[in-house]
Design a protein around this motif. Structure first.
Motif, PDB file in Angstrom:
ATOM      1  N   PRO A  86       0.819  -1.225   0.000  1.00 40.30           N
ATOM      2  CA  PRO A  86       0.000   0.000   0.000  1.00 40.30           C
ATOM      3  C   PRO A  86       0.849   1.269   0.000  1.00 40.30           C
ATOM      4  O   PRO A  86       0.402   2.308  -0.473  1.00 40.30           O
ATOM      5  N   ASN A  87       2.063   1.195   0.507  1.00 39.26           N
ATOM      6  CA  ASN A  87       2.901   2.401   0.536  1.00 39.26           C
ATOM      7  C   ASN A  87       3.521   2.708  -0.823  1.00 39.26           C
ATOM      8  O   ASN A  87       4.243   3.692  -0.978  1.00 39.26           O
ATOM      9  N   HIS A  88       3.234   1.884  -1.813  1.00 35.16           N
ATOM     10  CA  HIS A  88       3.771   2.162  -3.141  1.00 35.16           C
ATOM     11  C   HIS A  88       2.951   3.254  -3.814  1.00 35.16           C
ATOM     12  O   HIS A  88       1.780   3.073  -4.140  1.00 35.16           O
ATOM     13  N   ALA A  89       3.571   4.406  -4.026  1.00 33.99           N
ATOM     14  CA  ALA A  89       2.858   5.586  -4.520  1.00 33.99           C
ATOM     15  C   ALA A  89       3.154   5.858  -5.980  1.00 33.99           C
ATOM     16  O   ALA A  89       2.600   6.769  -6.559  1.00 33.99           O
ATOM     17  N   GLY A  90       4.042   5.078  -6.559  1.00 30.51           N
ATOM     18  CA  GLY A  90       4.585   5.469  -7.850  1.00 30.51           C
ATOM     19  C   GLY A  90       3.890   4.918  -9.076  1.00 30.51           C
ATOM     20  O   GLY A  90       4.445   4.951 -10.163  1.00 30.51           O
ATOM     21  N   GLY A  91       2.674   4.405  -8.958  1.00 26.43           N
ATOM     22  CA  GLY A  91       1.971   3.900 -10.128  1.00 26.43           C
ATOM     23  C   GLY A  91       2.565   2.611 -10.637  1.00 26.43           C
ATOM     24  O   GLY A  91       3.336   1.945  -9.935  1.00 26.43           O
ATOM     25  N   LEU A  92       2.193   2.243 -11.885  1.00 28.14           N
ATOM     26  CA  LEU A  92       2.739   1.039 -12.529  1.00 28.14           C
ATOM     27  C   LEU A  92       2.509  -0.192 -11.664  1.00 28.14           C
ATOM     28  O   LEU A  92       3.407  -0.992 -11.450  1.00 28.14           O
ATOM     29  N   ARG A  93       1.272  -0.357 -11.208  1.00 28.04           N
ATOM     30  CA  ARG A  93       0.939  -1.389 -10.234  1.00 28.04           C
ATOM     31  C   ARG A  93       0.444  -2.695 -10.865  1.00 28.04           C
ATOM     32  O   ARG A  93       0.101  -3.621 -10.142  1.00 28.04           O
ATOM     33  N   TYR A  94       0.364  -2.749 -12.169  1.00 29.36           N
ATOM     34  CA  TYR A  94      -0.261  -3.929 -12.778  1.00 29.36           C
ATOM     35  C   TYR A  94       0.639  -5.160 -12.618  1.00 29.36           C
ATOM     36  O   TYR A  94       1.855  -5.056 -12.735  1.00 29.36           O
ATOM     37  N   HIS A  95       0.009  -6.308 -12.408  1.00 30.53           N
ATOM     38  CA  HIS A  95       0.780  -7.523 -12.098  1.00 30.53           C
ATOM     39  C   HIS A  95       1.467  -8.135 -13.316  1.00 30.53           C
ATOM     40  O   HIS A  95       2.396  -8.916 -13.180  1.00 30.53           O
ATOM     41  N   GLY A  96       0.972  -7.783 -14.523  1.00 33.68           N
ATOM     42  CA  GLY A  96       1.536  -8.393 -15.723  1.00 33.68           C
ATOM     43  C   GLY A  96       1.991  -7.359 -16.725  1.00 33.68           C
ATOM     44  O   GLY A  96       1.874  -6.154 -16.493  1.00 33.68           O
ATOM     45  N   MET A  97       2.511  -7.826 -17.837  1.00 31.19           N
ATOM     46  CA  MET A  97       3.045  -6.931 -18.866  1.00 31.19           C
ATOM     47  C   MET A  97       2.424  -7.298 -20.211  1.00 31.19           C
ATOM     48  O   MET A  97       2.238  -8.481 -20.503  1.00 31.19           O
ATOM     49  N   SER A  98       2.133  -6.279 -20.982  1.00 32.33           N
ATOM     50  CA  SER A  98       1.585  -6.486 -22.341  1.00 32.33           C
ATOM     51  C   SER A  98       2.266  -7.652 -23.038  1.00 32.33           C
ATOM     52  O   SER A  98       3.489  -7.823 -22.950  1.00 32.33           O
ATOM     53  N   SER A  99       1.497  -8.441 -23.770  1.00 32.17           N
ATOM     54  CA  SER A  99       2.072  -9.633 -24.405  1.00 32.17           C
ATOM     55  C   SER A  99       3.093  -9.257 -25.484  1.00 32.17           C
ATOM     56  O   SER A  99       4.045  -9.993 -25.712  1.00 32.17           O
ATOM     57  N   ILE A 100       2.910  -8.108 -26.126  1.00 32.51           N
ATOM     58  CA  ILE A 100       3.901  -7.665 -27.122  1.00 32.51           C
ATOM     59  C   ILE A 100       5.234  -7.355 -26.446  1.00 32.51           C
ATOM     60  O   ILE A 100       6.289  -7.845 -26.850  1.00 32.51           O
ATOM     61  N   VAL A 101       5.169  -6.544 -25.401  1.00 32.47           N
ATOM     62  CA  VAL A 101       6.406  -6.180 -24.684  1.00 32.47           C
ATOM     63  C   VAL A 101       7.039  -7.429 -24.078  1.00 32.47           C
ATOM     64  O   VAL A 101       8.263  -7.606 -24.122  1.00 32.47           O
ATOM     65  N   SER A 102       6.211  -8.323 -23.552  1.00 42.08           N
ATOM     66  CA  SER A 102       6.737  -9.553 -22.943  1.00 42.08           C
ATOM     67  C   SER A 102       7.524 -10.376 -23.967  1.00 42.08           C
ATOM     68  O   SER A 102       8.627 -10.861 -23.682  1.00 42.08           O
ATOM     69  N   GLN A 103       6.953 -10.515 -25.174  1.00 41.23           N
ATOM     70  CA  GLN A 103       7.634 -11.318 -26.193  1.00 41.23           C
ATOM     71  C   GLN A 103       8.933 -10.645 -26.659  1.00 41.23           C
ATOM     72  O   GLN A 103       9.964 -11.309 -26.832  1.00 41.23           O
ATOM     73  N   LEU A 104       8.885  -9.336 -26.843  1.00 36.95           N
ATOM     74  CA  LEU A 104      10.095  -8.610 -27.264  1.00 36.95           C
ATOM     75  C   LEU A 104      11.188  -8.705 -26.197  1.00 36.95           C
ATOM     76  O   LEU A 104      12.373  -8.820 -26.505  1.00 36.95           O
ATOM     77  N   TYR A 105      10.766  -8.672 -24.944  1.00 43.49           N
ATOM     78  CA  TYR A 105      11.722  -8.796 -23.834  1.00 43.49           C
ATOM     79  C   TYR A 105      12.308 -10.204 -23.818  1.00 43.49           C
ATOM     80  O   TYR A 105      13.524 -10.397 -23.686  1.00 43.49           O
ATOM     81  N   ASP A 106      11.422 -11.186 -23.999  1.00 41.16           N
ATOM     82  CA  ASP A 106      11.878 -12.568 -23.984  1.00 41.16           C
ATOM     83  C   ASP A 106      12.839 -12.841 -25.139  1.00 41.16           C
ATOM     84  O   ASP A 106      13.762 -13.657 -25.019  1.00 41.16           O
ATOM     85  N   ASP A 107      12.632 -12.140 -26.247  1.00 36.34           N
ATOM     86  CA  ASP A 107      13.495 -12.318 -27.422  1.00 36.34           C
ATOM     87  C   ASP A 107      14.751 -11.444 -27.365  1.00 36.34           C
ATOM     88  O   ASP A 107      15.540 -11.439 -28.316  1.00 36.34           O
ATOM     89  N   GLY A 108      14.898 -10.676 -26.308  1.00 37.55           N
ATOM     90  CA  GLY A 108      16.141  -9.927 -26.109  1.00 37.55           C
ATOM     91  C   GLY A 108      16.193  -8.543 -26.753  1.00 37.55           C
ATOM     92  O   GLY A 108      17.244  -7.909 -26.762  1.00 37.55           O
ATOM     93  N   TYR A 109      15.079  -8.075 -27.276  1.00 37.64           N
ATOM     94  CA  TYR A 109      15.090  -6.738 -27.891  1.00 37.64           C
ATOM     95  C   TYR A 109      15.001  -5.616 -26.853  1.00 37.64           C
ATOM     96  O   TYR A 109      15.302  -4.467 -27.140  1.00 37.64           O
ATOM     97  N   ILE A 110      14.529  -5.966 -25.694  1.00 41.32           N
ATOM     98  CA  ILE A 110      14.324  -4.978 -24.618  1.00 41.32           C
ATOM     99  C   ILE A 110      15.067  -5.453 -23.379  1.00 41.32           C
ATOM    100  O   ILE A 110      15.062  -6.645 -23.066  1.00 41.32           O
ATOM    101  N   LYS A 111      15.716  -4.519 -22.687  1.00 43.41           N
ATOM    102  CA  LYS A 111      16.260  -4.806 -21.365  1.00 43.41           C
ATOM    103  C   LYS A 111      15.291  -4.263 -20.323  1.00 43.41           C
ATOM    104  O   LYS A 111      14.451  -3.417 -20.640  1.00 43.41           O
ATOM    105  N   ALA A 112      15.421  -4.713 -19.111  1.00 45.19           N
ATOM    106  CA  ALA A 112      14.537  -4.189 -18.057  1.00 45.19           C
ATOM    107  C   ALA A 112      15.359  -3.835 -16.834  1.00 45.19           C
ATOM    108  O   ALA A 112      16.404  -4.441 -16.573  1.00 45.19           O
ATOM    109  N   ARG A 113      14.887  -2.837 -16.119  1.00 40.40           N
ATOM    110  CA  ARG A 113      15.551  -2.412 -14.900  1.00 40.40           C
ATOM    111  C   ARG A 113      14.483  -2.016 -13.892  1.00 40.40           C
ATOM    112  O   ARG A 113      13.477  -1.414 -14.269  1.00 40.40           O
ATOM    113  N   SER A 114      14.693  -2.372 -12.634  1.00 44.02           N
ATOM    114  CA  SER A 114      13.718  -1.944 -11.626  1.00 44.02           C
ATOM    115  C   SER A 114      14.365  -0.901 -10.718  1.00 44.02           C
ATOM    116  O   SER A 114      15.575  -0.943 -10.467  1.00 44.02           O
ATOM    117  N   VAL A 115      13.563   0.063 -10.272  1.00 45.55           N
ATOM    118  CA  VAL A 115      14.083   1.168  -9.461  1.00 45.55           C
ATOM    119  C   VAL A 115      13.194   1.382  -8.237  1.00 45.55           C
ATOM    120  O   VAL A 115      11.982   1.150  -8.285  1.00 45.55           O
TER     121      VAL A 115
END
Lengths: 455, 455
Positions: free
Chosen positions: B335-364
């Motif tokens: 509940p103390n998370h104020a920064g949005g982006l709360r959805y549990h999953g990721m768009s299937s397009i972005v997920s596939q591109l990430y899985d195929d190595g076209y996108i990197k990810a970083r958490s902050v």
């Protein structure tokens, strides 16, 4: 579809590099500021303890037509200017009017209004003078936000005295100011003599703009390296705001459009004075003619029902006296007035132009203003500030008159800002619990009776 | 001073007239949606009871590279597009970096974010199909605001189910939606079967996005002439959001700038997917290479710590199953998370591109995000949305790396919106009471264990 785009943007190198000083073209200059103690006209240097020196010079300058905008200010302007001149195609269609409606939109910046145009200039001159910081007052927080953005940019300290009731009830503007590094103090506070005195006399008071001004002035004059700044009314502010009108005129000229009517809301006069400056300049020089309409709230009708006399600029009566259309410095619009533009007097430049017949004035009721705001928001996609919506109201009224007469007038109005921090007022309107207040003649006569007997 | 302006504006006739469908260029297509009852792949017509037919077709279209944008939508886009690509000169100077930083700013409209790009498209197709209105859910209200602006424009009814805790604690977004004529109902409500059931089981509940989705879907399918609309995750939404990337690329091309790195925040993926679309398209076709970074909150790290499996899209489990990087549909950030982006999953397009190595990810972490937001606001003059500030954080980090290495990289990031309605979060940060939450491996494993065993 016309060849005129929805949004006329100038390029960055078309941002004005000089402010236009309409006073240079006025035959009847605005009346001089007077010393509140002696009643004598003030000299430039008399203002130095309160304002930055360069700003004092601009305040008193009735002769130079153009004043160069320093490059550092132009660079800052580039972050949010040129602002678009928008052709209100969707509003025209919704109204079924043959009129062409344009609005100069000043809300596309985080302060949410045109106030930033002068705030950055005032912060720049404070920095240039080697000051540590500036003080100011703010009511709802629009000016305070613009100032805190500007002082953050130049690395100056910023001390804002915020009317206590707004500080408590409108915490969001306060948080924007804090994010920009400003110190925000609820007024009346215990940090100044005048604040302590008022807290003692009126325990639990909600505060007032007049008190906040007095505290800010005291804070400026009692700290080494500080000066006071103000967001409206002053001639220097109207000078800085001339960028609005200069850009608007350049955009119209680019497409060969001749405005027939220019409409602006008027509280202290900063937006109106800036928007109309180059147009009224042409009128003063006999080069063109425009119908210029100042729109004010029926609950605070300084032009339409006030007197043109010398009056105090603040309820604390510490500032210079100015000759202006005023309702008397004790005048307070009813608490149910949510539409902004609450100042008791009008900029001396706008007052003189109005007295000389270059400007007309009209007052509108706030429920009519919010009806126009809602109509505009739904078709033009921008939630307007209540202040700006006064101009929208009259622009719509005039466009509907054109529908009757069949005239295709070019109507230009100033959309000074967005209403994102005014949703308490919108909620009242949405809930149908907003009402209108119009002061009686006796109300106005009573506060006018307290004006100093001068001029 | 470089010849690149502060703000690169395209002209109105450079607004894209077709959306780019990145799926057409993907060798590995996003996995198909599955029927939650049978586990079988869905056909286009299976979606017709829930979504407009044209949108169902767009949802399932993996082959057409370009899909024409109807003229009515382009006209609406003209009210707030093209959005500027801004050169962050002031931020670069403050950081002392040789990097060139650009941001595509989508916040200059009353909805305050990029959501409007898809909302107007979805409203248009609803109108074209002859529907009476649409239903949706909203959390903080960004999507609901964008949708209500769009339905007001086309004269459609708009029913928004707003998570009860937001409805009560964030009344301002609610009032914007009401001003645009939307009906806003706190969820769980007594207007749907699922709402009544939840209210009965959990009296006094604050509601959740999952419940609001279920209510909105029920409201759409139980009323004649209504359909349900959604603001993120779906492939149709990413398609509409490709206008962001197409404009950004056109603006860069105009000045001969080759982006080295493209950074976007990622919740459901609508902004990121739209921003990167034409760039990743070049990568997919082997024409160019970019470093693309998706930035997500450490408290809701679907890409960096989730699994790529089939999962429920909503906690109510009424929507189709999608294969995506997910934390499990029961996962809720603290509940103390104020920064949005709360959805549990990721768009299937972005997920596939990430899985195929076209996108990197970083958490902050969110305190680092707000520190970046404050730094950005003070020099660039825009108060950013917390969501957008995730991208700012990484852009600043990367620019500081360039300072060490001396590289003059071209860094492009998406500034998806403004933070004017997020000041409760800013206040927490200003008051020093914001903390960080990072889920444990056990937390994530527990919610992932509830994913359906498929794919």
């Amino acid at each position: 579809m016309s060849e005129i785009p929805y949004k006329i943007y100038l390029s960055e190198n078309e941002i004005p590099t000089a402010w236009y000083n309409v006073r240079a073209d006025m035959k009847n200059k605005p009346a001089p500021l007077l010393n509140p103690g002696t009643g004598e006209p003030l000299k430039t240097e008399d203002l130095y303890p309160i304002f930055c020196e360069e700003l004092c010079k601009q305040e008193m300058n009735n002769t130079d037509k153009w004043i160069d905008i320093p490059g550092e200010i132009v660079d800052f302007y580039k972050m949010y200017r040129p602002s678009p001149l928008v052709r209100a195609y969707c509003l025209e269609k919704a109204l079924g009017t043959p009129a062409h409606i344009y609005y100069k939109f000043e809300g596309n910046n985080t302060s949410g209004s045109h106030k930033l145009n002068s705030a950055i200039a005032q912060a720049y001159y404070a920095k240039k003078q080697g000051l540590k910081g500036v003080t100011t007052e703010t009511g709802a927080g629009q000016w305070g936000t613009a100032l805190s953005m500007s002082t953050a940019y130049f690395g100056l300290d910023c001390q804002v005295y915020m009317v206590k009731v707004s500080y408590e009830q409108k915490p969001f503007r306060r948080e924007v100011m804090r994010t920009y590094g400003a110190t925000v103090t609820p007024s009346p506070s215990m940090t100044t003599n005048v604040g302590r005195k008022i807290n003692e006399e009126f325990p639990g008071t909600d505060g007032s703009l007049g008190c906040a001004i007095s505290e800010a002035v005291e804070a400026a004059t009692s700290q080494e390296g500080y000066r006071y700044v103000l967001g409206s009314v002053l001639s220097q502010v109207l000078l800085h705001q001339s960028v609005i009108g200069l850009e608007a005129k350049a955009a119209l000229d680019k497409y060969g459009i001749k405005a027939d009517m220019i409409i602006g809301c008027a509280g202290g006069g900063s937006n109106l004075g800036g928007l109309i400056a180059p147009f009224v300049g042409e009128m003063l020089r006999g080069e063109a003619d425009y119908e210029i309409i100042a729109v004010e709230p029926a609950s605070c009708p300084s032009l339409t029902r006030g007197s043109y006399v010398y009056d105090f600029c603040d309820t604390g009566r510490v500032c210079p006296l100015a000759k202006m259309y005023t309702l008397g410095s004790d005048f307070m619009p009813a608490p149910n007035h949510a539409g902004g533009l609450r100042y008791h007097g009008m900029s001396s430049i706008v007052s003189q132009l109005y007295d000389d017949g270059y400007i007309k004035a009209r007052s509108v009721k706030q429920t009519d203003v919010f009806a126009a705001a809602e109509q505009f928001a739904r078709v033009e996609g921008i939630l307007p500030a209540p202040e700006s919506s006064h101009a929208i109201r009259v622009a719509i009224d005039e466009a509907l008159k054109c529908k009757e007469t069949g005239e295709a007038k070019n109507i230009v109005f100033g959309l000074t800002g967005t209403g994102y921090f005014d949703l308490v007022a919108y909620q009242k309107y949405n809930d149908g619990v907003m009402d209108d207040y119009i002061p009686t003649d006796d109300d106005i006569a009573a506060s006018l009776a307290k004006c100093p007997k001068l001029g």
